[in-house]
Scaffold this motif. Structure first.
Motif, mmCIF file in Angstrom:
data_model
loop_
_atom_site.group_PDB
_atom_site.id
_atom_site.type_symbol
_atom_site.label_atom_id
_atom_site.label_comp_id
_atom_site.label_asym_id
_atom_site.label_seq_id
_atom_site.Cartn_x
_atom_site.Cartn_y
_atom_site.Cartn_z
ATOM 1 N N THR A 134 0.854 -1.187 0.000
ATOM 2 C CA THR A 134 0.000 0.000 0.000
ATOM 3 C C THR A 134 0.886 1.232 0.000
ATOM 4 O OG1 THR A 134 -1.837 -1.082 1.142
ATOM 5 C CG2 THR A 134 -1.718 1.319 1.301
ATOM 6 N N VAL A 135 0.686 2.094 -0.996
ATOM 7 C CA VAL A 135 1.434 3.340 -1.098
ATOM 8 C C VAL A 135 0.588 4.441 -0.473
ATOM 9 C CG1 VAL A 135 2.535 5.002 -2.636
ATOM 10 C CG2 VAL A 135 2.543 2.553 -3.222
ATOM 11 N N TYR A 136 1.063 4.965 0.630
ATOM 12 C CA TYR A 136 0.357 6.038 1.338
ATOM 13 C C TYR A 136 0.955 7.372 0.905
ATOM 14 C CZ TYR A 136 -0.702 9.141 5.325
ATOM 15 O OH TYR A 136 -1.076 10.213 6.118
ATOM 16 N N LEU A 137 0.196 8.130 0.121
ATOM 17 C CA LEU A 137 0.628 9.448 -0.326
ATOM 18 C C LEU A 137 0.282 10.449 0.767
ATOM 19 C CD1 LEU A 137 -0.582 9.285 -4.043
ATOM 20 C CD2 LEU A 137 1.714 8.804 -3.143
ATOM 21 N N ASP A 138 1.288 10.787 1.548
ATOM 22 C CA ASP A 138 1.095 11.635 2.722
ATOM 23 C C ASP A 138 1.168 13.107 2.311
ATOM 24 O OD1 ASP A 138 0.878 12.615 5.266
ATOM 25 O OD2 ASP A 138 2.881 12.022 5.905
ATOM 26 N N LEU A 139 0.055 13.797 2.456
ATOM 27 C CA LEU A 139 -0.062 15.186 2.024
ATOM 28 C C LEU A 139 -0.596 16.038 3.156
ATOM 29 C CD1 LEU A 139 0.040 17.095 -0.545
ATOM 30 C CD2 LEU A 139 -2.409 16.629 -0.764
ATOM 31 N N ASP A 140 -0.009 17.230 3.337
ATOM 32 C CA ASP A 140 -0.521 18.156 4.335
ATOM 33 C C ASP A 140 -1.971 18.496 4.007
ATOM 34 O OD1 ASP A 140 1.934 18.182 5.542
ATOM 35 O OD2 ASP A 140 2.556 20.117 4.712
ATOM 36 N N GLN A 141 -2.801 18.553 5.045
ATOM 37 C CA GLN A 141 -4.221 18.803 4.832
ATOM 38 C C GLN A 141 -4.476 20.134 4.133
ATOM 39 O OE1 GLN A 141 -6.544 18.390 8.396
ATOM 40 N NE2 GLN A 141 -8.382 19.240 7.468
ATOM 41 N N SER A 142 -3.715 21.167 4.481
ATOM 42 C CA SER A 142 -3.924 22.476 3.865
ATOM 43 C C SER A 142 -3.625 22.437 2.367
ATOM 44 C CB SER A 142 -3.035 23.526 4.542
ATOM 45 O OG SER A 142 -1.661 23.184 4.423
ATOM 46 N N ILE A 143 -2.615 21.667 1.974
ATOM 47 C CA ILE A 143 -2.286 21.544 0.554
ATOM 48 C C ILE A 143 -3.360 20.740 -0.168
ATOM 49 C CG2 ILE A 143 -0.594 20.642 -1.087
ATOM 50 C CD1 ILE A 143 1.572 21.213 0.943
#
Length: 221
Positions: A134-143
């Motif tokens: 599983t590739v978890y694309l971790d992105l800041d919520q504001s972005i």
């Protein structure tokens, strides 16, 4: 059914670039000679119906959290039976835009449903089948919010939930990645898509080299 293929899922907040990375990885692996399919939760007639029912604005808050979870699991049962498991049985690389981790994050973390109950549901309904990676694309919520607004696309009822909801979803994804480091690989999605694609491809190639699956001639569909 004996699984001979390789199953990859992509997870993360809406706006993290999952669809872009699914398409990019699929194209790159096909160029390397792998037989590949990409799937979304609505890639069956039932899944399309469920997505419309769960996500449309008109239902607003009338849909209960367990209703969401049960409907998404029903769609996943059909997707496994109709698409994913037959493809894995043929030795295909299956790349999924969301799988069970989304239910754990959105209906578990976001809506507050008990994670153990959701895991039991997955075990009983879906045979406790999990992706190989599983590739978890971790992105800041504001972005994530900024990207969604920049795309100027209609927002569905889950995407349009409050900031607190999406913060809980993000926390749930972080927790799942910490709990299952052997399966879930975190990739920084705050960067340009091409940089993310490079890291994703390198990761998947490494995993495929240690998997049973070997490159196969592409199947024309």
């Amino acid at each position: 059914m004996t699984r001979r293929g390789f199953f990859v899922s992509f997870e993360g907040l809406d706006g993290a670039g999952k669809s872009t990375q699914v398409a990019s990885l699929g194209a790159a692996l096909r160029a390397d000679g792998y037989d590949v399919i990409t799937v979304r939760p609505n890639d069956t007639p039932l899944g399309e119906l469920i997505s419309g029912v769960v996500l449309q604005h008109q239902l607003a808050a009338s849909l209960r959290p367990w209703t969401e979870a049960l409907l998404f699991n029903a769609g996943r049962v059909q997707l496994l039976a109709e698409v994913i498991l037959p493809a894995l049985g043929r030795g295909t690389v299956v790349i999924a835009d969301r799988f069970t981790d989304s239910t754990l994050a959105y209906q578990g973390g976001g809506r507050g449903l008990d994670q153990q109950a959701l895991l039991r549901l997955h075990r009983d309904c879906c045979g406790d089948i999990w992706p190989d990676l599983t590739v978890y694309l971790d992105l800041d919520q504001s972005i994530a919010v900024h990207r969604q607004h920049a795309e100027q696309l209609p927002i569905d009822r889950i995407e349009g939930a409050g900031d607190d909801f999406h913060a809980r979803v993000h926390e749930a994804f972080d927790r799942l990645a910490a709990e299952h480091p052997e399966r879930i690989a975190r990739i920084d999605a705050n960067r340009p898509a091409v940089s993310v694609s490079h890291d994703v491809m390198r990761l998947v190639q490494e995993r495929l080299r240690t998997a049973v699956t070997a490159p196969r001639p592409a199947v024309v569909r």
